[in-house]
Design an enzyme around this catalytic site. Structure first.
Site, short mmCIF file in Angstrom:
data_model
loop_
_atom_site.label_atom_id
_atom_site.label_comp_id
_atom_site.label_asym_id
_atom_site.label_seq_id
_atom_site.Cartn_x
_atom_site.Cartn_y
_atom_site.Cartn_z
N ASN A 149 -15.48 -18.39 42.99
CA ASN A 149 -15.40 -19.84 43.17
C ASN A 149 -14.06 -20.43 42.71
O ASN A 149 -13.65 -21.48 43.17
CB ASN A 149 -16.57 -20.55 42.49
N GLU A 247 -18.19 -15.96 30.30
CA GLU A 247 -18.31 -17.37 30.70
C GLU A 247 -19.27 -17.37 31.88
O GLU A 247 -18.97 -16.80 32.92
CB GLU A 247 -16.93 -17.93 31.05
N CYS A 281 -18.95 -23.84 38.07
CA CYS A 281 -19.78 -23.67 36.85
C CYS A 281 -19.98 -25.03 36.22
O CYS A 281 -20.96 -25.27 35.54
CB CYS A 281 -19.07 -22.81 35.82
C1 UN1 Z 1 -15.57 -22.97 37.13
O1 UN1 Z 1 -16.27 -23.62 37.85
O2 UN1 Z 1 -15.92 -21.83 36.77
O3 UN1 Z 1 -13.28 -28.02 35.16
C2 UN1 Z 1 -14.22 -23.41 36.66
C3 UN1 Z 1 -13.30 -27.58 36.31
C4 UN1 Z 1 -12.20 -26.65 36.73
C5 UN1 Z 1 -12.57 -25.24 36.43
C6 UN1 Z 1 -13.95 -24.85 36.85
N1 UN1 Z 1 -10.98 -27.01 36.07
O4 UN1 Z 1 -14.18 -27.87 37.10
#
Ligand code: UN1
Length: 492
Positions: A149, A247, A281
């Protein structure tokens, strides 16, 4: 185009004769073919990384950083090209593709700066004529496993702190998105990064990922992906006494209080719930809304959702791109069915889109549920798609309780104009990232990224905290008294 591994500064064909197609999720077009690696390929890469690390660790950190400045400069120069490759292979809209590449550039310059910091501590000794200090020491060869992603940003969160602090790495990108890794390997080659410092091995998690974790010369594993896979990575890593940084998933919520600026809340929800088609995420998957403004928020969201254009992310006017693959599309749709079966009210969306050109790709309609039971599966489990659930509450305490009731703890947000509400919320929300008057996504690279509970295992990506993953602390005592001085004994 065929993608080969990048090992020891050379392009090397993987041992497995099988190529798999990399396709554009927006239209099914084949973009490249990638050869999957065998355990032998992993062994080769680790061996090269191990030899290279001995020398790399002796290169002064500011000199190691010079390579990162160069990498950042070339990424900047190639920003548009990289963004287009990213959008084609992953699907996120081009504006977001540019944003992600920018995140990688930011990380390059930020970590390059660390080359002249990498601060340790000096501290008084309890004995006279004795000096005490601690320094960060590199660990060795590190293994990076990254998701589809954020095919480039997340890799930079891991690889740049790893190399500035004197490690070498082996990177296994997600099988859906190998092209950004290939682009990065070309940049590593262009800046003349010494052979073996950066190695890229394409392949499956079950073969390449497992071999990396089990290899005795890989000392650290940094993984971003699902909680399910992360658990196996940690179990296997634990058995081999690896340092494992994880993570994983999220079930992030936006809290909208009765004094919130609703117009702003709608913008924040839309962006964090439906941006990247919900495949972050950090995506907002729940809206915890005060009952006094619930109906108005629903109406405003429905109105605003009418303007979300869906399609190929290469089209600048499109706001929401495709879902990464058919399996993911099916999974999202099955959650919507679960929501309906659980008795939630479906206000919008809830379908796979297949009109005209959309039939060529994997598209899901932005979906809004309301009257969602906080204990239901759609309120608790990660969906990873453009589906958001509204849950009504009557107080800040209840909002925080609902927010904290899930197994994940990545990101949360609160919309309110009351300073007391905001400060209580930032104290009591148990997530690694908290936003006030903004949606749940948009982390900046110079702060730690990661979460609590089922989201992580105590480590962080990006920010100065990332250095803790890739370094060991060495405490050094220099006694210049010329005599034996015993700590805790001779100073009393
Ligand atoms: C992710 O979705 O794993 O804060 C990372 C954010 C991005 C990074 C997301 N700078 O949504």
């Amino acid at each position: 185009m065929q993608l080969n591994n990048y090992i020891d500064g050379k392009w090397q064909e993987a041992g497995n004769a099988k190529y798999v197609s990399v396709t554009n999720p927006a239209n099914g077009e084949e973009l490249a073919q990638v050869r999957l690696s065998t355990i032998d390929d992993v062994n080769k890469a680790v061996a090269a990384a191990k030899v290279a690390q001995k020398k790399w660790a002796l290169v002064p950190a500011p000199k190691r950083a010079d390579y990162l400045y160069e990498i950042g400069r070339i990424m900047k120069e190639k920003k548009e090209h990289l963004s287009q490759v990213l959008t084609k292979e992953m699907g996120k809209v081009i504006e977001e593709g540019r944003g992600e590449v920018q995140e990688g550039i930011d990380m390059a310059f930020y970590m390059a700066g660390e080359g002249r910091r990498l601060f340790g501590q000096t501290t008084p000794s309890e004995l006279s004529d004795k000096f005490a200090m601690s320094v960060r020491a590199p660990i060795g060869v590190v293994g990076l496993i990254t998701p589809w992603n954020f095919p480039v940003a997340i890799a930079t969160w891991k690889s740049f702190p790893a190399i500035v602090s004197g490690n070498t790495f082996l990177w296994k990108p997600a099988t859906d998105t190998p092209m950004m890794a290939y682009e990065m390997a070309k940049i590593f080659e262009e800046v003349g990064l010494p052979a073996g410092v950066a190695n890229i091995v394409f392949g499956s998690g079950s073969t390449v990922g497992t071999a990396m974790i089990e290899h005795p010369d890989v000392k650290v594993i940094s993984f971003t992906g699902s909680t399910e896979t992360g658990r196996s990575v940690a179990e296997l890593g634990g058995r081999h006494l690896k340092k494992v940084s994880l993570e994983m998933g999220g079930k992030n919520a936006v809290i909208v209080m009765d004094d919130a600026d609703l117009g702003l809340a709608v913008e924040g929800i839309l962006w964090s719930a439906f941006g990247t088609a919900g495949q972050r995420c950090t995506a907002c998957s729940r809206v915890i809304v005060h009952k006094d403004v619930k109906e108005e928020l629903e109406q405003r969201l429905l109105e605003a959702m009418k303007h979300l254009t869906i399609g190929d992310g290469m089209d600048e006017s499109v706001k929401i791109g495709p879902i990464i693959n058919k399996n993911a599309l099916e999974k999202i749709h099955s959650y919507v069915q679960i929501g309906i079966d659980e008795g939630a009210t479906l206000l919008a969306g809830g379908e796979i889109l297949s009109d005209g050109q959309l039939a060529l790709g994997n598209y899901y309609a932005p979906t809004l549920f309301t009257n969602v039971d906080k204990e239901s599966r759609i309120a608790k489990e990660e969906i990873f798609g453009p589906v958001v659930s509204l849950i009504g509450i009557s107080s800040l305490e209840e909002a925080i309780e609902v927010n904290n009731s899930v197994v994940f703890g990545l990101s949360s947000s609160i919309f309110s104009r009351d300073v007391n509400t905001i400060f209580k919320a930032q104290r009591d929300l148990d997530t690694g990232i908290i936003y006030v008057n903004a949606g749940t996504s948009g982390a900046e690279i110079h702060l730690p990224f990661g979460g609590t509970k089922g989201t992580g295992n105590g480590h962080r990506d990006s920010g100065v905290a990332a250095l803790d993953v890739y370094t060991e602390w060495k405490s050094i005592y220099v006694d210049f008294s010329g005599k034996l001085q015993r700590a805790q004994i001779d100073n009393s």
